[in-house]
Design a protein around this motif. Structure first.
Motif, short mmCIF file in Angstrom:
data_model
loop_
_atom_site.label_atom_id
_atom_site.label_comp_id
_atom_site.label_asym_id
_atom_site.label_seq_id
_atom_site.Cartn_x
_atom_site.Cartn_y
_atom_site.Cartn_z
N GLN A 169 2.45 -3.83 2.86
CA GLN A 169 3.51 -4.11 1.87
C GLN A 169 3.75 -5.61 1.74
O GLN A 169 3.98 -6.11 0.65
CB GLN A 169 4.81 -3.39 2.25
N TYR A 204 1.40 -6.88 -0.70
CA TYR A 204 1.33 -6.12 -1.94
C TYR A 204 1.45 -6.99 -3.19
O TYR A 204 0.65 -6.86 -4.12
CB TYR A 204 2.40 -5.02 -1.94
N SER A 205 2.40 -7.91 -3.22
CA SER A 205 2.56 -8.72 -4.45
C SER A 205 1.35 -9.62 -4.67
O SER A 205 0.91 -9.80 -5.81
CB SER A 205 3.86 -9.52 -4.42
N LYS A 222 -1.35 -7.33 -5.97
CA LYS A 222 -1.05 -6.96 -7.37
C LYS A 222 -1.43 -8.10 -8.32
O LYS A 222 -1.96 -7.87 -9.40
CB LYS A 222 0.43 -6.62 -7.54
N GLU A 269 -4.42 -2.31 -6.76
CA GLU A 269 -3.41 -1.31 -6.41
C GLU A 269 -3.72 -0.79 -5.01
O GLU A 269 -4.88 -0.66 -4.65
CB GLU A 269 -3.38 -0.17 -7.42
N ILE A 270 -2.67 -0.51 -4.26
CA ILE A 270 -2.81 -0.01 -2.89
C ILE A 270 -2.43 1.46 -2.84
O ILE A 270 -1.45 1.88 -3.47
CB ILE A 270 -1.91 -0.80 -1.92
N TYR A 315 4.10 0.82 -2.71
CA TYR A 315 2.82 1.39 -3.16
C TYR A 315 2.80 2.90 -2.93
O TYR A 315 3.68 3.48 -2.30
CB TYR A 315 1.64 0.69 -2.49
#
Length: 187
Positions: free
Chosen positions: A55, A58-59, A62, A67-68, A94
């Motif tokens: 997480q 994640y940004s 992205k 995508e996760i 996600y």
């Protein structure tokens, strides 16, 4: 048999994402880069540290068009319960896929048949749903999600620059190699 260079077989599954139950299929892996991260089980010890670390990246992923998807052999209901009760998992934005039938874990060849749990496997898929990298760790060895950023950048570079390859420790903007007879024995 290696999954590298192979398109993932078709599947459908239930998942939990941002407070909702959703349907996910192998088709969701197409049209963008995807990271599929298998882990043994919800409500365990190493797993929440890994998923929280994912997480944290994640940004950045992205921003790279990635995508996760996390996957365990738990149900989507269990994912929601874990999300609602754990500070680390509560941060996750996600998709968390449930694989109680073990179908997806078998497709990716990470199922420990004796235990009925997935191994710690990380897969990078290109926009066609073709596997570009595979990493599988023993249960007691957690992964570092920051390494995914460099692997994605390298995979994207190689895809966008045919005839070039990324050497060890390659970082975005660094020199690449163009395999040829001239390089044989000179590296």
């Amino acid at each position: 048999m290696s999954l590298i260079g192979k398109e993932i077989e078709e599947f459908t599954a239930k998942a939990f994402r941002q407070g909702e139950f959703i349907d996910v299929s192998s088709e969701d892996f197409k049209g963008k880069w995807s990271v599929v991260c298998f882990y043994p089980a919800d409500f365990t010890f190493v797993c929440p540290t890994e998923l929280e670390d994912l997480q944290d990246q994640y940004s950045t992923l992205k921003d790279l068009g990635v995508e996760i998807y996390s996957v365990s052999t738990d149900t989507h209901f269990t994912h929601k319960a874990w999300h609602d009760s754990s500070d680390a998992i509560g941060k996750i934005e996600y998709t968390m896929i449930g694989d109680p039938s073990h179908t997806i874990s078998r497709i990716f060849d990470v199922l420990d048949e004796e235990e009925g749990l997935a191994n710690r496997g990380t897969f990078i898929l290109d926009p066609e749903g073709v596997v570009q990298t595979v990493e599988i760790n023993a249960d007691g060895i957690g992964r570092d999600a920051s390494t995914l950023v460099d692997k994605i950048r390298a995979a994207q570079y190689v895809r966008n620059n045919p005839g070039e390859v990324c050497p060890a420790k390659w970082k975005e903007g660094a020199e690449t190699l163009k395999p040829s007879l001239d390089l044989v024995g000179k590296i």
